[in-house]
Design a protein around this motif. Sequence first.
Motif, PDB file in Angstrom:
ATOM      1  N   GLY A  41       0.791  -1.345  -0.137  1.00 41.79           N
ATOM      2  CA  GLY A  41      -0.167   0.007   0.084  1.00 41.79           C
ATOM      3  C   GLY A  41       1.024   1.195  -0.002  1.00 41.79           C
ATOM      4  O   GLY A  41       0.483   2.244  -0.670  1.00 41.79           O
ATOM      5  N   VAL A  42       1.841   1.275   0.830  1.00 42.05           N
ATOM      6  CA  VAL A  42       2.958   2.251   0.641  1.00 42.05           C
ATOM      7  C   VAL A  42       3.285   2.711  -0.505  1.00 42.05           C
ATOM      8  O   VAL A  42       3.666   3.903  -1.056  1.00 42.05           O
ATOM      9  CB  VAL A  42       4.119   1.946   1.898  1.00 42.05           C
ATOM     10  CG1 VAL A  42       5.145   3.100   1.681  1.00 42.05           C
ATOM     11  CG2 VAL A  42       3.411   2.054   3.250  1.00 42.05           C
ATOM     12  N   ILE A  43       3.934   1.610  -1.122  1.00 46.20           N
ATOM     13  CA  ILE A  43       4.591   1.652  -2.435  1.00 46.20           C
ATOM     14  C   ILE A  43       3.647   2.187  -3.462  1.00 46.20           C
ATOM     15  O   ILE A  43       3.804   3.202  -4.409  1.00 46.20           O
ATOM     16  CB  ILE A  43       4.924   0.411  -3.130  1.00 46.20           C
ATOM     17  CG1 ILE A  43       6.016  -0.256  -2.236  1.00 46.20           C
ATOM     18  CG2 ILE A  43       5.417   0.220  -4.526  1.00 46.20           C
ATOM     19  CD1 ILE A  43       6.298  -1.826  -2.672  1.00 46.20           C
ATOM     20  N   LEU A  44       2.103   1.919  -3.623  1.00 42.44           N
ATOM     21  CA  LEU A  44       1.245   2.377  -4.360  1.00 42.44           C
ATOM     22  C   LEU A  44       0.809   3.722  -4.272  1.00 42.44           C
ATOM     23  O   LEU A  44       0.762   4.647  -5.159  1.00 42.44           O
ATOM     24  CB  LEU A  44      -0.100   1.505  -4.279  1.00 42.44           C
ATOM     25  CG  LEU A  44       0.160   0.182  -5.150  1.00 42.44           C
ATOM     26  CD1 LEU A  44      -1.280  -0.744  -4.576  1.00 42.44           C
ATOM     27  CD2 LEU A  44      -0.022   0.295  -6.618  1.00 42.44           C
ATOM     28  N   ALA A  45       0.818   4.175  -2.754  1.00 43.65           N
ATOM     29  CA  ALA A  45       0.482   5.357  -2.402  1.00 43.65           C
ATOM     30  C   ALA A  45       1.592   6.441  -2.761  1.00 43.65           C
ATOM     31  O   ALA A  45       1.300   7.764  -3.122  1.00 43.65           O
ATOM     32  CB  ALA A  45      -0.130   5.574  -1.122  1.00 43.65           C
ATOM     33  N   PHE A  46       2.800   5.959  -2.587  1.00 44.05           N
ATOM     34  CA  PHE A  46       4.037   6.953  -2.445  1.00 44.05           C
ATOM     35  C   PHE A  46       4.421   7.054  -4.065  1.00 44.05           C
ATOM     36  O   PHE A  46       4.774   8.074  -4.461  1.00 44.05           O
ATOM     37  CB  PHE A  46       5.130   6.457  -1.726  1.00 44.05           C
ATOM     38  CG  PHE A  46       6.279   7.142  -1.695  1.00 44.05           C
ATOM     39  CD1 PHE A  46       6.004   8.477  -0.742  1.00 44.05           C
ATOM     40  CD2 PHE A  46       7.559   7.227  -2.017  1.00 44.05           C
ATOM     41  CE1 PHE A  46       7.164   9.529  -0.591  1.00 44.05           C
ATOM     42  CE2 PHE A  46       8.493   8.109  -1.892  1.00 44.05           C
ATOM     43  CZ  PHE A  46       8.074   9.465  -1.106  1.00 44.05           C
ATOM     44  N   TYR A  47       4.716   6.118  -4.964  1.00 40.31           N
ATOM     45  CA  TYR A  47       5.038   5.937  -6.208  1.00 40.31           C
ATOM     46  C   TYR A  47       4.572   4.939  -6.868  1.00 40.31           C
ATOM     47  O   TYR A  47       5.362   3.935  -7.039  1.00 40.31           O
ATOM     48  CB  TYR A  47       6.870   6.539  -6.258  1.00 40.31           C
ATOM     49  CG  TYR A  47       7.124   6.739  -7.632  1.00 40.31           C
ATOM     50  CD1 TYR A  47       6.747   8.108  -8.081  1.00 40.31           C
ATOM     51  CD2 TYR A  47       7.846   6.077  -8.412  1.00 40.31           C
ATOM     52  CE1 TYR A  47       7.285   8.265  -9.499  1.00 40.31           C
ATOM     53  CE2 TYR A  47       8.458   6.384  -9.569  1.00 40.31           C
ATOM     54  CZ  TYR A  47       8.220   7.694 -10.163  1.00 40.31           C
ATOM     55  OH  TYR A  47       8.286   8.027 -11.439  1.00 40.31           O
ATOM     56  N   PRO A  48       3.649   4.787  -7.599  1.00 42.21           N
ATOM     57  CA  PRO A  48       3.095   3.527  -8.096  1.00 42.21           C
ATOM     58  C   PRO A  48       3.820   3.013  -9.137  1.00 42.21           C
ATOM     59  O   PRO A  48       4.183   1.817  -9.262  1.00 42.21           O
ATOM     60  CB  PRO A  48       1.583   4.055  -8.839  1.00 42.21           C
ATOM     61  CG  PRO A  48       1.347   5.473  -7.856  1.00 42.21           C
ATOM     62  CD  PRO A  48       2.820   6.000  -7.671  1.00 42.21           C
ATOM     63  N   PRO A  49       4.891   3.848  -9.992  1.00 37.21           N
ATOM     64  CA  PRO A  49       5.547   3.129 -10.833  1.00 37.21           C
ATOM     65  C   PRO A  49       6.481   2.235 -10.289  1.00 37.21           C
ATOM     66  O   PRO A  49       7.164   1.210 -10.920  1.00 37.21           O
ATOM     67  CB  PRO A  49       6.328   4.084 -11.329  1.00 37.21           C
ATOM     68  CG  PRO A  49       5.548   5.532 -11.578  1.00 37.21           C
ATOM     69  CD  PRO A  49       4.794   5.233 -10.174  1.00 37.21           C
ATOM     70  N   MET A  50       6.629   2.015  -8.829  1.00 37.39           N
ATOM     71  CA  MET A  50       7.564   0.990  -8.249  1.00 37.39           C
ATOM     72  C   MET A  50       6.985  -0.371  -8.168  1.00 37.39           C
ATOM     73  O   MET A  50       7.358  -1.642  -7.936  1.00 37.39           O
ATOM     74  CB  MET A  50       8.083   1.605  -7.031  1.00 37.39           C
ATOM     75  CG  MET A  50       8.963   2.753  -6.902  1.00 37.39           C
ATOM     76  SD  MET A  50       9.790   2.988  -5.264  1.00 37.39           S
ATOM     77  CE  MET A  50       8.125   3.500  -4.381  1.00 37.39           C
ATOM     78  N   ALA A  51       5.546  -0.439  -8.238  1.00 34.97           N
ATOM     79  CA  ALA A  51       4.727  -1.606  -7.923  1.00 34.97           C
ATOM     80  C   ALA A  51       4.681  -2.483  -9.034  1.00 34.97           C
ATOM     81  O   ALA A  51       5.046  -3.853  -8.614  1.00 34.97           O
ATOM     82  CB  ALA A  51       3.197  -1.055  -7.916  1.00 34.97           C
TER      83      ALA A  51
END
Length: 220
Positions: free
Chosen positions: A118-128
């Motif tokens: 959830g943190v990854i998606l909220a902070f910078y989605p291209p990392m997901a």
Amino acid sequence: MIAARVICIAIGYVLGMFQTGYLYGKLHHVDIRQHGSGNAGATNTLRTLGVKAGLITFFGDLGKAMLAMLIGWLLFCDKYPDGARLLELYAGFGAVLGHNFPFYLKFKGGKGIACTAGVILAFYPPMAPACLLLFIVIVAVTRYVSLGSILVMICYFAQLVIFGQLGFLGVSKGLLLEVYIVGALFSLMGIWRHRENIKRLIAGTENKFSMGKSSKTEKK
């Protein structure tokens, strides 16, 4: 901005304590901690209560981290425009802490992988995408959820640094180092929470993921 950091961590912790798997199980008269691995995370809920329960738990744990970050940003985006993104990350970190160490369950929670997603998606989605692809491939090939989770934590931090250095995170250069430090704490905590799994992986005794039976040792 010290007080804002503390407030964001506290907000995240409170939301993180919402143990989706445990509460879902209670609604169905099942204490998820008494089954399978004894963990209230998505993997054990999936094995014990089925796909629907596992998905609800996963998205519930993912969503609470995203909500914490949204609240943190809304509270401080005007007061600290340059530091709002960092404060978001602190709120997400608090959510993982609350998930992993809920005081009302004697500080015995999950391992924070869904929350970190959830943190990854909220902070910078291209990392997901890279994290998701890596997890799917590793689990499909090895059937070790723990190994997939550990490698995702490493992949997340590596991407955080790469995108940060490229200037894609929307964080001022003066705060980038702190962003990396908080990101490293996410990864280190996720790996540390899998320390018993790591021992079993090295020994060749780690349980492989199976929908057909519960595990007493593999936790998520």
